[in-house]
Write a protein that holds these residues in place. Structure first.
Motif, PDB file in Angstrom:
ATOM      1  N   ARG A  64      42.689  -4.236  74.842  1.00 48.24           N
ATOM      2  CA  ARG A  64      43.057  -4.424  73.429  1.00 48.24           C
ATOM      3  C   ARG A  64      42.288  -3.446  72.568  1.00 48.24           C
ATOM      4  O   ARG A  64      41.069  -3.408  72.625  1.00 48.24           O
ATOM      5  N   PRO A  65      42.985  -2.699  71.738  1.00 50.17           N
ATOM      6  CA  PRO A  65      42.272  -1.823  70.806  1.00 50.17           C
ATOM      7  C   PRO A  65      41.629  -2.643  69.689  1.00 50.17           C
ATOM      8  O   PRO A  65      42.103  -3.730  69.357  1.00 50.17           O
ATOM      9  N   THR A  66      40.581  -2.102  69.119  1.00 50.67           N
ATOM     10  CA  THR A  66      39.994  -2.755  67.948  1.00 50.67           C
ATOM     11  C   THR A  66      40.919  -2.527  66.760  1.00 50.67           C
ATOM     12  O   THR A  66      41.760  -1.619  66.764  1.00 50.67           O
ATOM     13  N   GLU A  67      40.754  -3.350  65.747  1.00 53.39           N
ATOM     14  CA  GLU A  67      41.560  -3.183  64.539  1.00 53.39           C
ATOM     15  C   GLU A  67      41.319  -1.812  63.911  1.00 53.39           C
ATOM     16  O   GLU A  67      42.246  -1.155  63.455  1.00 53.39           O
ATOM     17  N   ASP A  68      40.065  -1.363  63.917  1.00 47.48           N
ATOM     18  CA  ASP A  68      39.726  -0.059  63.362  1.00 47.48           C
ATOM     19  C   ASP A  68      40.423   1.068  64.126  1.00 47.48           C
ATOM     20  O   ASP A  68      40.966   1.991  63.523  1.00 47.48           O
ATOM     21  N   LEU A  69      40.424   0.990  65.444  1.00 48.24           N
ATOM     22  CA  LEU A  69      41.084   2.014  66.256  1.00 48.24           C
ATOM     23  C   LEU A  69      42.581   2.042  65.976  1.00 48.24           C
ATOM     24  O   LEU A  69      43.164   3.111  65.768  1.00 48.24           O
ATOM     25  N   LEU A  70      43.219   0.881  65.944  1.00 47.54           N
ATOM     26  CA  LEU A  70      44.650   0.828  65.659  1.00 47.54           C
ATOM     27  C   LEU A  70      44.944   1.389  64.271  1.00 47.54           C
ATOM     28  O   LEU A  70      45.909   2.140  64.095  1.00 47.54           O
ATOM     29  N   ASP A  71      44.103   1.076  63.290  1.00 50.08           N
ATOM     30  CA  ASP A  71      44.278   1.626  61.934  1.00 50.08           C
ATOM     31  C   ASP A  71      44.203   3.149  61.932  1.00 50.08           C
ATOM     32  O   ASP A  71      45.001   3.821  61.271  1.00 50.08           O
ATOM     33  N   GLN A  72      43.250   3.714  62.693  1.00 45.46           N
ATOM     34  CA  GLN A  72      43.115   5.172  62.758  1.00 45.46           C
ATOM     35  C   GLN A  72      44.350   5.824  63.368  1.00 45.46           C
ATOM     36  O   GLN A  72      44.775   6.889  62.936  1.00 45.46           O
TER      37      GLN A  72
ATOM     38  N   GLN B 195      54.751   9.445  71.302  1.00 38.75           N
ATOM     39  CA  GLN B 195      54.408  10.222  70.105  1.00 38.75           C
ATOM     40  C   GLN B 195      52.958  10.669  70.211  1.00 38.75           C
ATOM     41  O   GLN B 195      52.065   9.851  70.419  1.00 38.75           O
ATOM     42  N   GLU B 196      52.744  11.965  70.085  1.00 37.59           N
ATOM     43  CA  GLU B 196      51.407  12.529  70.167  1.00 37.59           C
ATOM     44  C   GLU B 196      50.721  12.444  68.812  1.00 37.59           C
ATOM     45  O   GLU B 196      51.341  12.678  67.773  1.00 37.59           O
ATOM     46  N   LEU B 197      49.435  12.107  68.832  1.00 38.35           N
ATOM     47  CA  LEU B 197      48.665  12.089  67.589  1.00 38.35           C
ATOM     48  C   LEU B 197      48.319  13.520  67.182  1.00 38.35           C
ATOM     49  O   LEU B 197      47.977  14.335  68.038  1.00 38.35           O
ATOM     50  N   PRO B 198      48.370  13.833  65.886  1.00 34.56           N
ATOM     51  CA  PRO B 198      47.947  15.159  65.440  1.00 34.56           C
ATOM     52  C   PRO B 198      46.471  15.423  65.758  1.00 34.56           C
ATOM     53  O   PRO B 198      46.104  16.532  66.120  1.00 34.56           O
ATOM     54  N   LEU B 199      45.641  14.374  65.645  1.00 35.07           N
ATOM     55  CA  LEU B 199      44.207  14.489  65.932  1.00 35.07           C
ATOM     56  C   LEU B 199      43.801  13.377  66.885  1.00 35.07           C
ATOM     57  O   LEU B 199      44.009  12.192  66.580  1.00 35.07           O
ATOM     58  N   PRO B 200      43.198  13.710  68.041  1.00 34.94           N
ATOM     59  CA  PRO B 200      42.743  12.662  68.955  1.00 34.94           C
ATOM     60  C   PRO B 200      41.705  11.769  68.284  1.00 34.94           C
ATOM     61  O   PRO B 200      40.929  12.220  67.444  1.00 34.94           O
TER      62      PRO B 200
END
Length: 146
Positions: A128-136, A112-117
């Protein structure tokens, strides 16, 4: 995918992929990602490294896949699920036109592509992504459920 819960930090990893190969994955043409080592199955954030592999743009398979696509770098551009990781048996035909001999092949699904990178730093190894990155990322894909 179910609608029971969102992926947690423990369930998601990041994978950094050079362009134009990340664009080929997002386009749905490249369902195999080649790696030197085995990876576990599960959800991954598709992160584009900061450089573009310019010679790869001359490969006809790549060129026709990325035509008219923006080659975003240094950002999370989508998510996918690794559903298998294997090596092709020696002397067997490759499992995909994208498969490199001797490499571990990550089989990608649910791309699934993100609408905005989302700009972020990545690594070649699973990270591991940060929690903030995963939330975004999840804000842009509210329907995403493991």
């Amino acid at each position: 995918m179910t609608t029971s819960s969102t992926p947690t930090l423990d369930e998601v990893r990041g994978i950094s992929i050079r362009q134009p190969y990340a664009a080929c994955i997002l386009a749905g043409a490249k369902t195999i990602e080649n790696r030197p080592a085995r990876w576990r199955t599960g959800w991954v954030l598709l992160h584009t490294s900061k450089t573009i592999n310019r010679p790869a743009l001359r490969d006809p398979l790549v060129a026709r896949t990325v035509r008219d696509r923006e080659l975003v770098t240094g950002a999370v551009v989508g998510v996918a699920r690794i559903i298998d990781c294997h090596q092709d048996p020696q002397d067997a035909p490759p499992c995909s036109p994208w498969a490199q001999p001797g490499a571990w092949h990550l089989v990608l699904a649910n791309v699934q592509e993100l609408p905005l990178p989302v700009h972020a730093h990545g690594q070649v190894v699973p990270w591991r992504p940060t929690e903030d990155l995963l939330d975004q990322v999840l804000q842009q894909l509210p329907h995403l459920r493991p």
